[in-house]
Scaffold this motif. Structure first.
Motif, PDB file in Angstrom:
ATOM      1  N   THR A   1      15.367  14.927  24.814  1.00  0.00           N
ATOM      2  CA  THR A   1      14.820  16.083  24.910  1.00  0.00           C
ATOM      3  C   THR A   1      15.005  16.582  26.700  1.00  0.00           C
ATOM      4  OG1 THR A   1      12.810  17.092  24.457  1.00  0.00           O
ATOM      5  CG2 THR A   1      12.610  14.979  25.476  1.00  0.00           C
ATOM      6  N   ALA A   2      14.723  17.794  26.778  1.00  0.00           N
ATOM      7  CA  ALA A   2      15.178  18.224  28.077  1.00  0.00           C
ATOM      8  C   ALA A   2      14.174  19.534  28.392  1.00  0.00           C
ATOM      9  CB  ALA A   2      16.348  18.223  28.295  1.00  0.00           C
ATOM     10  N   VAL A   3      13.477  19.554  29.483  1.00  0.00           N
ATOM     11  CA  VAL A   3      12.801  20.726  29.982  1.00  0.00           C
ATOM     12  C   VAL A   3      13.784  21.535  30.823  1.00  0.00           C
ATOM     13  CG1 VAL A   3      10.909  21.792  31.015  1.00  0.00           C
ATOM     14  CG2 VAL A   3      10.618  19.887  29.394  1.00  0.00           C
ATOM     15  N   THR A   4      14.132  22.688  30.497  1.00  0.00           N
ATOM     16  CA  THR A   4      14.937  23.392  31.560  1.00  0.00           C
ATOM     17  C   THR A   4      14.367  23.870  32.768  1.00  0.00           C
ATOM     18  OG1 THR A   4      14.470  25.649  30.853  1.00  0.00           O
ATOM     19  CG2 THR A   4      16.172  24.445  29.560  1.00  0.00           C
ATOM     20  N   ALA A   5      15.145  24.055  33.852  1.00  0.00           N
ATOM     21  CA  ALA A   5      14.570  24.855  34.999  1.00  0.00           C
ATOM     22  C   ALA A   5      14.298  26.424  34.617  1.00  0.00           C
ATOM     23  CB  ALA A   5      15.698  25.191  35.933  1.00  0.00           C
ATOM     24  N   ALA A   6      13.642  27.064  35.708  1.00  0.00           N
ATOM     25  CA  ALA A   6      13.194  28.474  35.177  1.00  0.00           C
ATOM     26  C   ALA A   6      14.246  29.329  34.600  1.00  0.00           C
ATOM     27  CB  ALA A   6      12.340  29.238  36.229  1.00  0.00           C
ATOM     28  N   LEU A   7      14.125  29.989  33.576  1.00  0.00           N
ATOM     29  CA  LEU A   7      15.357  30.727  33.080  1.00  0.00           C
ATOM     30  C   LEU A   7      14.989  32.471  33.168  1.00  0.00           C
ATOM     31  CD1 LEU A   7      16.398  28.786  29.978  1.00  0.00           C
ATOM     32  CD2 LEU A   7      17.547  28.803  32.549  1.00  0.00           C
ATOM     33  N   ALA A   8      16.017  33.303  33.189  1.00  0.00           N
ATOM     34  CA  ALA A   8      15.623  34.696  33.063  1.00  0.00           C
ATOM     35  C   ALA A   8      15.259  34.904  31.839  1.00  0.00           C
ATOM     36  CB  ALA A   8      16.788  35.476  33.774  1.00  0.00           C
ATOM     37  N   GLU A   9      14.619  36.206  31.761  1.00  0.00           N
ATOM     38  CA  GLU A   9      14.533  36.697  30.588  1.00  0.00           C
ATOM     39  C   GLU A   9      15.543  37.187  29.779  1.00  0.00           C
ATOM     40  OE1 GLU A   9      11.104  38.256  29.233  1.00  0.00           O
ATOM     41  OE2 GLU A   9      10.345  36.771  30.579  1.00  0.00           O
TER      42      GLU A   9
ATOM     43  N   THR B   1      15.374  22.126  17.990  1.00  0.00           N
ATOM     44  CA  THR B   1      14.391  23.245  18.615  1.00  0.00           C
ATOM     45  C   THR B   1      14.888  23.521  20.020  1.00  0.00           C
ATOM     46  OG1 THR B   1      12.807  21.674  19.530  1.00  0.00           O
ATOM     47  CG2 THR B   1      12.467  22.614  17.413  1.00  0.00           C
ATOM     48  N   PRO B   2      14.684  24.882  20.334  1.00  0.00           N
ATOM     49  CA  PRO B   2      14.349  26.045  19.475  1.00  0.00           C
ATOM     50  C   PRO B   2      15.281  26.455  18.305  1.00  0.00           C
ATOM     51  CG  PRO B   2      14.448  26.694  21.883  1.00  0.00           C
ATOM     52  CD  PRO B   2      15.202  25.308  21.636  1.00  0.00           C
ATOM     53  N   PRO B   3      14.842  26.748  17.267  1.00  0.00           N
ATOM     54  CA  PRO B   3      15.732  27.085  16.317  1.00  0.00           C
ATOM     55  C   PRO B   3      17.009  28.319  16.648  1.00  0.00           C
ATOM     56  CG  PRO B   3      13.750  28.346  15.808  1.00  0.00           C
ATOM     57  CD  PRO B   3      13.451  27.344  17.080  1.00  0.00           C
ATOM     58  N   ASP B   4      17.941  28.391  16.273  1.00  0.00           N
ATOM     59  CA  ASP B   4      19.139  29.337  16.547  1.00  0.00           C
ATOM     60  C   ASP B   4      18.483  30.589  16.500  1.00  0.00           C
ATOM     61  OD1 ASP B   4      21.665  29.931  17.669  1.00  0.00           O
ATOM     62  OD2 ASP B   4      22.399  29.914  15.601  1.00  0.00           O
ATOM     63  N   ALA B   5      18.758  31.293  17.412  1.00  0.00           N
ATOM     64  CA  ALA B   5      18.350  32.806  17.622  1.00  0.00           C
ATOM     65  C   ALA B   5      17.005  32.856  17.795  1.00  0.00           C
ATOM     66  CB  ALA B   5      18.994  33.634  16.650  1.00  0.00           C
ATOM     67  N   GLY B   6      16.213  31.740  17.915  1.00  0.00           N
ATOM     68  CA  GLY B   6      14.797  31.940  17.915  1.00  0.00           C
ATOM     69  C   GLY B   6      14.211  32.546  19.417  1.00  0.00           C
ATOM     70  N   PHE B   7      12.933  32.781  19.415  1.00  0.00           N
ATOM     71  CA  PHE B   7      12.072  33.053  20.750  1.00  0.00           C
ATOM     72  C   PHE B   7      11.612  32.061  21.427  1.00  0.00           C
ATOM     73  CE2 PHE B   7      13.460  36.846  18.352  1.00  0.00           C
ATOM     74  CZ  PHE B   7      13.804  38.002  19.269  1.00  0.00           C
TER      75      PHE B   7
ATOM     76  N   PRO C   1      11.750  26.213  28.573  1.00  0.00           N
ATOM     77  CA  PRO C   1      11.633  25.838  27.298  1.00  0.00           C
ATOM     78  C   PRO C   1      11.992  24.416  27.336  1.00  0.00           C
ATOM     79  CG  PRO C   1      13.452  27.394  27.432  1.00  0.00           C
ATOM     80  CD  PRO C   1      12.796  27.451  28.510  1.00  0.00           C
ATOM     81  N   THR C   2      11.338  23.593  26.100  1.00  0.00           N
ATOM     82  CA  THR C   2      11.881  22.567  25.809  1.00  0.00           C
ATOM     83  C   THR C   2      12.860  22.437  24.970  1.00  0.00           C
ATOM     84  OG1 THR C   2       9.466  21.362  26.571  1.00  0.00           O
ATOM     85  CG2 THR C   2      10.846  20.240  25.015  1.00  0.00           C
ATOM     86  N   LEU C   3      13.908  21.824  25.287  1.00  0.00           N
ATOM     87  CA  LEU C   3      15.038  21.526  24.147  1.00  0.00           C
ATOM     88  C   LEU C   3      15.083  20.375  23.593  1.00  0.00           C
ATOM     89  CD1 LEU C   3      18.051  23.286  26.475  1.00  0.00           C
ATOM     90  CD2 LEU C   3      16.309  24.271  24.983  1.00  0.00           C
ATOM     91  N   ASP C   4      15.411  20.218  22.154  1.00  0.00           N
ATOM     92  CA  ASP C   4      15.010  18.933  21.634  1.00  0.00           C
ATOM     93  C   ASP C   4      16.324  18.932  20.568  1.00  0.00           C
ATOM     94  OD1 ASP C   4      13.954  16.456  21.025  1.00  0.00           O
ATOM     95  OD2 ASP C   4      13.099  17.335  19.322  1.00  0.00           O
ATOM     96  N   TRP C   5      16.763  17.578  20.401  1.00  0.00           N
ATOM     97  CA  TRP C   5      17.992  17.222  19.617  1.00  0.00           C
ATOM     98  C   TRP C   5      17.724  15.929  18.764  1.00  0.00           C
ATOM     99  CZ3 TRP C   5      18.310  18.005  24.846  1.00  0.00           C
ATOM    100  CH2 TRP C   5      18.439  16.899  25.560  1.00  0.00           C
ATOM    101  N   ALA C   6      18.577  15.505  17.775  1.00  0.00           N
ATOM    102  CA  ALA C   6      18.634  14.659  17.308  1.00  0.00           C
ATOM    103  C   ALA C   6      19.461  13.368  17.939  1.00  0.00           C
ATOM    104  CB  ALA C   6      19.181  14.540  15.653  1.00  0.00           C
TER     105      ALA C   6
ATOM    106  N   SER D   1      21.544  29.639  20.344  1.00  0.00           N
ATOM    107  CA  SER D   1      21.059  30.653  21.112  1.00  0.00           C
ATOM    108  C   SER D   1      19.446  30.496  21.040  1.00  0.00           C
ATOM    109  CB  SER D   1      21.474  32.024  21.213  1.00  0.00           C
ATOM    110  OG  SER D   1      21.104  32.393  20.231  1.00  0.00           O
ATOM    111  N   PHE D   2      18.749  31.037  22.121  1.00  0.00           N
ATOM    112  CA  PHE D   2      17.383  31.493  22.100  1.00  0.00           C
ATOM    113  C   PHE D   2      17.003  32.386  23.134  1.00  0.00           C
ATOM    114  CE2 PHE D   2      17.995  27.968  25.332  1.00  0.00           C
ATOM    115  CZ  PHE D   2      17.211  28.347  26.400  1.00  0.00           C
ATOM    116  N   THR D   3      16.067  33.251  22.817  1.00  0.00           N
ATOM    117  CA  THR D   3      15.755  34.336  23.725  1.00  0.00           C
ATOM    118  C   THR D   3      14.294  34.085  24.526  1.00  0.00           C
ATOM    119  OG1 THR D   3      16.909  36.147  22.464  1.00  0.00           O
ATOM    120  CG2 THR D   3      15.292  36.796  24.023  1.00  0.00           C
TER     121      THR D   3
END
Length: 336
Positions: A96-104, A44-50, A56-61, A128-130
């Protein structure tokens, strides 16, 4: 010489010129590991998700490795080619990782793993995610008009589409007899188009409002609150007063009078019909829609005429026709 994968032990001793040999050193071990860990699978996030947060929190197996995974490299960038400088990157220990602040907007991410020997896996597939933290616009209510009457217990509610850069997913609609919308509500629904038909509502006043939800899950503010009145009950039937039934009149423009109908939400007007035919087959001699409970006809011919009245309330409900009465116009003077 070339050693196989796995654990190996080693020791050393020395020999002098005279051939004397020292004792063996302490024994040490090392592990030959030339195999990279498995490639992480993004979750997560799912590909092309919002996502509705700038962090956002990024997660992987978890990757697997015979000798354990030491950490993961995570990269995020607005460029799918990950051309430096990157928007954000980190080396983390959990999967898992929480990103720094990203732009819209749209961002791409990938992960690779590193085992305890320093072997690095291939990069994961790129997803990708939006980032979308902007609320959609609040809907504007269209129909029913505020404080309007409706003649059905299941009215159709309609509103303008909300606007959002990434699209509207659905709308929350609430209807209640309480303008504060205190639960439990009379009716609520989440709908996809910008229209909804309510469940059956009781007679009387109801309040309604709508909000929208975008692709990232952001909720708009609630719309302004409107009310409508359910009125499916017809008014009472008017009772004819004058002229008396079968009366003889000496005027061609008689005044017709009847008792007021009653209705919980008020009488809007009355339909009056006059005809020489008791079946009131069109065309009629005279008809009118009037506001008071009285009417003066147009000039009528001498002879018998029939008349009836029905009422209409503020919601447009129409009563049954009154009983039919007759009167006879006689404006001719008797012979001398």
């Amino acid at each position: 010489a070339a050693l196989v994968e796995g654990q190996h032990f080693w020791r050393v001793r020395s020999r002098d010129v005279a051939g004397n040999v020292s004792g063996w050193s302490a024994v040490r071990s090392f592990v030959v590991d030339t195999i990279a860990p498995t490639v992480p699978a993004l979750v997560t996030p799912p590909d092309a998700g919002f996502v509705s947060t700038t962090t956002p929190t990024l997660d992987w197996a978890d990757s697997t490795d015979a000798n354990g995974v030491a950490n993961y490299d995570v990269e995020v960038d607005a460029d799918a080619a990950f051309t430096p400088p990157l928007e954000w990157s980190a080396t983390v220990v959990p999967s898992t990782a929480v990103t720094a602040a990203l732009a819209e907007g749209q961002h791409f991410w990938r992960v690779r793993s590193r085992d305890n020997a320093g072997n690095i896996s291939a990069w994961s597939v790129v997803r990708s995610f939006t980032v979308d933290t902007v609320l959609p616009t609040a809907p504007a209510l269209l129909t029913p008009a505020d404080a309007a009457f409706v003649t059905t217990t299941t009215p159709t509610l309609d509103w303008t589409d909300s606007a959002d850069a990434n699209g509207i997913v659905n709308y929350d609609v609430e209807v209640d007899a309480d303008a504060a919308f205190t639960p439990p509500l009379e009716w609520s629904a989440t709908v996809v188009p910008s229209t909804a038909i309510t469940a059956a509502l009781a007679e009387g006043q109801h309040f309604w409002r709508v909000r929208s939800c975008d692709s990232a899950g952001n909720l708009s503010a609630w719309s302004a609150v409107r009310s409508f009145i359910v009125d499916t009950v017809a008014p009472t039937v008017p009772a004819l007063l004058t002229p008396a039934d079968a009366a003889l009149l000496g005027t061609s423009t008689p005044t017709l009078d009847w008792a007021d109908s009653t209705d919980a939400n008020g009488i809007q007007n009355y339909d009056v019909e006059v005809d020489a035919d008791a079946a009131f087959t069109p065309p009629l001699e005279w008809s009118a829609t009037v506001v008071p409970s009285t009417a003066i006809t147009a000039a009528l011919a001498d002879g018998q005429h029939f008349w009836r009245v029905r009422s209409r309330d503020a919601a447009g409900n129409v009563s049954a026709w009154s009983a039919v009465r007759s009167f006879t116009v006689d404006t001719g003077a008797p012979t001398v």
